[in-house]
Motif scaffolding. Structure first.
Motif, PDB file in Angstrom:
ATOM      1  N   ASN A 189      36.738  54.329  98.167  1.00  0.00           N
ATOM      2  CA  ASN A 189      36.733  53.016  98.814  1.00  0.00           C
ATOM      3  C   ASN A 189      37.715  52.056  98.157  1.00  0.00           C
ATOM      4  OD1 ASN A 189      34.771  54.077 100.436  1.00  0.00           O
ATOM      5  ND2 ASN A 189      33.156  52.633  99.849  1.00  0.00           N
ATOM      6  N   LEU A 190      37.770  52.071  96.831  1.00  0.00           N
ATOM      7  CA  LEU A 190      38.703  51.184  96.134  1.00  0.00           C
ATOM      8  C   LEU A 190      40.145  51.525  96.485  1.00  0.00           C
ATOM      9  CD1 LEU A 190      37.090  50.851  92.571  1.00  0.00           C
ATOM     10  CD2 LEU A 190      36.698  49.474  94.615  1.00  0.00           C
ATOM     11  N   LYS A 191      40.461  52.804  96.521  1.00  0.00           N
ATOM     12  CA  LYS A 191      41.825  53.203  96.885  1.00  0.00           C
ATOM     13  C   LYS A 191      42.148  52.799  98.320  1.00  0.00           C
ATOM     14  CE  LYS A 191      42.721  57.116  93.795  1.00  0.00           C
ATOM     15  NZ  LYS A 191      43.161  58.537  93.731  1.00  0.00           N
ATOM     16  N   GLN A 192      41.205  52.991  99.220  1.00  0.00           N
ATOM     17  CA  GLN A 192      41.426  52.608 100.619  1.00  0.00           C
ATOM     18  C   GLN A 192      41.764  51.132 100.729  1.00  0.00           C
ATOM     19  OE1 GLN A 192      41.820  55.642 102.364  1.00  0.00           O
ATOM     20  NE2 GLN A 192      40.558  54.775 103.998  1.00  0.00           N
ATOM     21  N   LEU A 193      40.993  50.298 100.049  1.00  0.00           N
ATOM     22  CA  LEU A 193      41.218  48.857 100.134  1.00  0.00           C
ATOM     23  C   LEU A 193      42.540  48.460  99.496  1.00  0.00           C
ATOM     24  CD1 LEU A 193      37.614  47.566  99.342  1.00  0.00           C
ATOM     25  CD2 LEU A 193      38.757  47.609 101.569  1.00  0.00           C
ATOM     26  N   LEU A 194      42.865  49.050  98.352  1.00  0.00           N
ATOM     27  CA  LEU A 194      44.118  48.715  97.689  1.00  0.00           C
ATOM     28  C   LEU A 194      45.327  49.137  98.516  1.00  0.00           C
ATOM     29  CD1 LEU A 194      43.096  49.674  94.049  1.00  0.00           C
ATOM     30  CD2 LEU A 194      43.639  47.366  94.867  1.00  0.00           C
ATOM     31  N   LYS A 195      45.129  50.116  99.402  1.00  0.00           N
ATOM     32  CA  LYS A 195      46.194  50.538 100.309  1.00  0.00           C
ATOM     33  C   LYS A 195      46.099  49.836 101.666  1.00  0.00           C
ATOM     34  CE  LYS A 195      46.630  55.132  98.205  1.00  0.00           C
ATOM     35  NZ  LYS A 195      46.476  56.597  98.387  1.00  0.00           N
ATOM     36  N   LEU A 259      35.655  55.288  84.596  1.00  0.00           N
ATOM     37  CA  LEU A 259      35.936  55.822  85.928  1.00  0.00           C
ATOM     38  C   LEU A 259      37.201  55.264  86.563  1.00  0.00           C
ATOM     39  CD1 LEU A 259      32.320  55.876  87.441  1.00  0.00           C
ATOM     40  CD2 LEU A 259      33.571  57.724  86.326  1.00  0.00           C
ATOM     41  N   VAL A 260      37.927  54.379  85.870  1.00  0.00           N
ATOM     42  CA  VAL A 260      39.138  53.810  86.488  1.00  0.00           C
ATOM     43  C   VAL A 260      40.353  54.712  86.307  1.00  0.00           C
ATOM     44  CG1 VAL A 260      38.282  51.463  86.144  1.00  0.00           C
ATOM     45  CG2 VAL A 260      39.884  52.444  84.479  1.00  0.00           C
ATOM     46  N   THR A 261      40.199  55.792  85.557  1.00  0.00           N
ATOM     47  CA  THR A 261      41.343  56.681  85.317  1.00  0.00           C
ATOM     48  C   THR A 261      42.021  57.148  86.606  1.00  0.00           C
ATOM     49  OG1 THR A 261      40.386  57.419  83.222  1.00  0.00           O
ATOM     50  CG2 THR A 261      42.092  58.805  84.183  1.00  0.00           C
ATOM     51  N   PRO A 262      41.280  57.588  87.643  1.00  0.00           N
ATOM     52  CA  PRO A 262      41.962  58.009  88.876  1.00  0.00           C
ATOM     53  C   PRO A 262      42.806  56.902  89.511  1.00  0.00           C
ATOM     54  CG  PRO A 262      39.676  58.743  88.889  1.00  0.00           C
ATOM     55  CD  PRO A 262      39.819  57.810  87.731  1.00  0.00           C
ATOM     56  N   LEU A 263      42.405  55.657  89.338  1.00  0.00           N
ATOM     57  CA  LEU A 263      43.193  54.548  89.873  1.00  0.00           C
ATOM     58  C   LEU A 263      44.471  54.357  89.070  1.00  0.00           C
ATOM     59  CD1 LEU A 263      40.328  51.944  90.494  1.00  0.00           C
ATOM     60  CD2 LEU A 263      41.332  53.523  92.143  1.00  0.00           C
ATOM     61  N   LEU A 264      44.369  54.466  87.758  1.00  0.00           N
ATOM     62  CA  LEU A 264      45.549  54.312  86.902  1.00  0.00           C
ATOM     63  C   LEU A 264      46.510  55.485  87.066  1.00  0.00           C
ATOM     64  CD1 LEU A 264      43.689  52.999  83.738  1.00  0.00           C
ATOM     65  CD2 LEU A 264      45.403  51.719  85.031  1.00  0.00           C
ATOM     66  N   GLU A 265      45.972  56.650  87.354  1.00  0.00           N
ATOM     67  CA  GLU A 265      46.816  57.837  87.524  1.00  0.00           C
ATOM     68  C   GLU A 265      47.600  57.816  88.829  1.00  0.00           C
ATOM     69  OE1 GLU A 265      44.320  61.316  85.092  1.00  0.00           O
ATOM     70  OE2 GLU A 265      43.963  60.984  87.244  1.00  0.00           O
ATOM     71  N   ASP A 266      47.108  57.093  89.810  1.00  0.00           N
ATOM     72  CA  ASP A 266      47.740  57.063  91.129  1.00  0.00           C
ATOM     73  C   ASP A 266      48.977  56.164  91.080  1.00  0.00           C
ATOM     74  OD1 ASP A 266      48.473  56.790  93.796  1.00  0.00           O
ATOM     75  OD2 ASP A 266      46.401  56.794  94.510  1.00  0.00           O
ATOM     76  N   GLU A 267      50.147  56.775  90.964  1.00  0.00           N
ATOM     77  CA  GLU A 267      51.392  56.010  90.815  1.00  0.00           C
ATOM     78  C   GLU A 267      51.729  55.196  92.054  1.00  0.00           C
ATOM     79  OE1 GLU A 267      54.549  58.518  89.522  1.00  0.00           O
ATOM     80  OE2 GLU A 267      53.533  59.126  87.659  1.00  0.00           O
ATOM     81  N   SER A 268      51.219  55.617  93.206  1.00  0.00           N
ATOM     82  CA  SER A 268      51.504  54.858  94.431  1.00  0.00           C
ATOM     83  C   SER A 268      50.817  53.498  94.417  1.00  0.00           C
ATOM     84  CB  SER A 268      51.048  55.645  95.665  1.00  0.00           C
ATOM     85  OG  SER A 268      49.631  55.737  95.734  1.00  0.00           O
TER      86      SER A 268
END
Length: 433
Positions: A189-195, A259-268
């Motif tokens: 959900n966080l990734k969806q919103l940030l995109k 749990l924020v590691t996947p967000l930091l890893e996502d270079e996009s």
């Protein structure tokens, strides 16, 4: 007899004078209180745009843009939230996007673009807007309840051109997400919103329909929601609207730092994360005033809260090593004690300038206590330390005994007596490097 009468007259005269002085003093206090209330109401509706701060002025500009067919005569943004009517039913999503696009361009006229600073080469608006394939500046606050995140979130939202994702995990209820089974859908959900992708967000949007505060803190979105509620929770509107904005901020109070590691890893995404920490005695005292917290173990149970703090500390050490330019931990107390200097540091970390609109926000929100427990109008130097007066020493000791390791890690000193709380500085040095 004449002397007695004279003495009585003297006493009556002094009594009348005293009553007069009290009446004048009372009137002054009432006027001062009314002035503060007026100030609070005025600032509560500010758009934090240097040339357009009044909500009704915003409506007037919208009225001019959309045309007279858009609004009923005499409508007011503050008093008439506008429901779908024949007057505004002809407005399309593209009309709203065009209007907001022009407002953002106006907001950003004096914005200091990075132009190579902060590892960001953006020199113009289109370099930062997703609509034009730009890379927005994405700033995330990770914390927990009643830890100063509303204050820091509103600082970021004072930036021109900012789109605010306010507590995007609200629909998960009063829980902390530490791992399975909720971590996967939360990160999704966080990734969806940030995109700016509101598809596959049904639970989030359904929650918003009955809980206005999900969107109301996003001031630039909420104004359109009030005028055109028929579009407010539609992905076909929200996605394109979000993509107009060069800055995106998000505050998350239900996700632990590990749990924020996947967000930091996502270079996009290219996000930068601040972990905001508060003295557990302060956050737990503040939560006592919120109807949603008592009886919720993740919220009001000191051992659980303090275990989360310690795990956040351990995660902060690791994340600081892995992402020194994109992860940082700060304490709410340090931000409150030095709001201007710390805000400059925070904005620099996020890759943002210290904009005049942010300075205006600090000028009006750090001097006086105005409003209820959720207000961000606070005497910032005293706000973090109300617990020293509002908790008994027995309550303080219960929290401290549950938080020995976490308080030592984050640099919070134990109080040893009721007397010590009368003039207590709880802050010690700490480090996550």
């Amino acid at each position: 007899m004449e002397k007695v009468v004279e003495r009585l007259r003297g006493k009556m005269s002094r009594r009348i004078n005293l009553i007069g002085v009290c009446a004048v003093s009372g009137l002054c206090i009432l006027l001062l209180f009314a002035s503060h209330r007026f100030t609070s109401n005025s600032y509560a509706t500010e758009y934090f745009k240097p040339r357009e701060r009044n909500a009704n002025l915003w409506l007037l500009n919208a009225h001019k843009f959309y045309g007279t067919k858009s609004f009923s005569a005499g409508s007011s943004y503050d008093t008439n939230p506008a429901i779908p009517t024949p007057q505004n039913s002809t407005i399309t999503i593209e009309d709203i996007l065009s209007y907001q696009r022009s407002r953002i361009a106006d907001e950003m006229i004096e914005f200091q673009y990075p132009n190579g600073l902060y590892d960001n080469g953006a020199t113009k608006l289109s370099d930062l807007t997703p609509e034009t394939n730009g890379q927005p500046v994405r700033s995330i606050i990770v914390t927990t309840w009643r830890s100063g995140s509303t204050f820091l979130g509103d600082i970021l939202n004072a930036m021109p051109g900012n789109y605010y994702h306010y507590e995007p995990l609200l629909d998960f209820d009063i829980i902390q997400i530490r791992g399975p089974p909720n971590d996967r859908i939360a990160i999704h959900n966080l990734k969806q919103l940030l995109k700016c992708d509101y598809t596959e967000m049904d639970s989030y949007l359904e929650f918003g329909k009955t809980h206005n505060y999900l969107f109301s803190h996003n001031t630039r979105l909420w104004r359109h929601c009030r005028l055109f509620p028929q579009f407010c929770y539609e992905p076909k509107f929200l996605g394109p609207f979000c993509k107009l904005f060069p800055l995106q901020s998000m505050k998350v109070v239900r996700l632990r730092a590990s749990l924020v590691t996947p967000l930091l890893e996502d270079e996009s995404l290219n996000i930068r994360v601040i972990l905001l920490i508060r003295d557990p005695r302060g956050s737990l005292q503040s939560r006592k005033h919120r109807v949603w917290c008592p009886g919720q173990p993740d919220c009001d149970h000191p051992p659980t809260v303090c275990n989360d703090m310690q795990l956040d500390y351990e995660a902060a050490i690791e994340l600081t090593k892995l992402y020194p330019k994109r992860f940082r931990a700060i304490r709410y107390e340090d931000l409150s004690m030095n709001p201007y200097e710390m805000t400059k540091e925070v904005l620099k970390f996020y890759g943002l300038p210290f904009d005049p609109a942010v300075e205006a926000f600090l000028d009006t929100h750090t001097k006086l206590d105005i409003g209820g427990v959720s207000s961000t109008f606070r005497d910032s130097k005293s706000a973090p330390f109300h617990w020293t007066k509002d908790l008994t020493f027995e309550e303080v000791k219960i929290i401290q005994d549950s938080c020995v390791t976490a308080m030592k890690s984050w640099g919070y000193k134990n109080a040893t007596s009721e007397q010590e709380l009368l003039n207590f500085d709880p802050l010690l040095p700490y480090s996550v490097s």
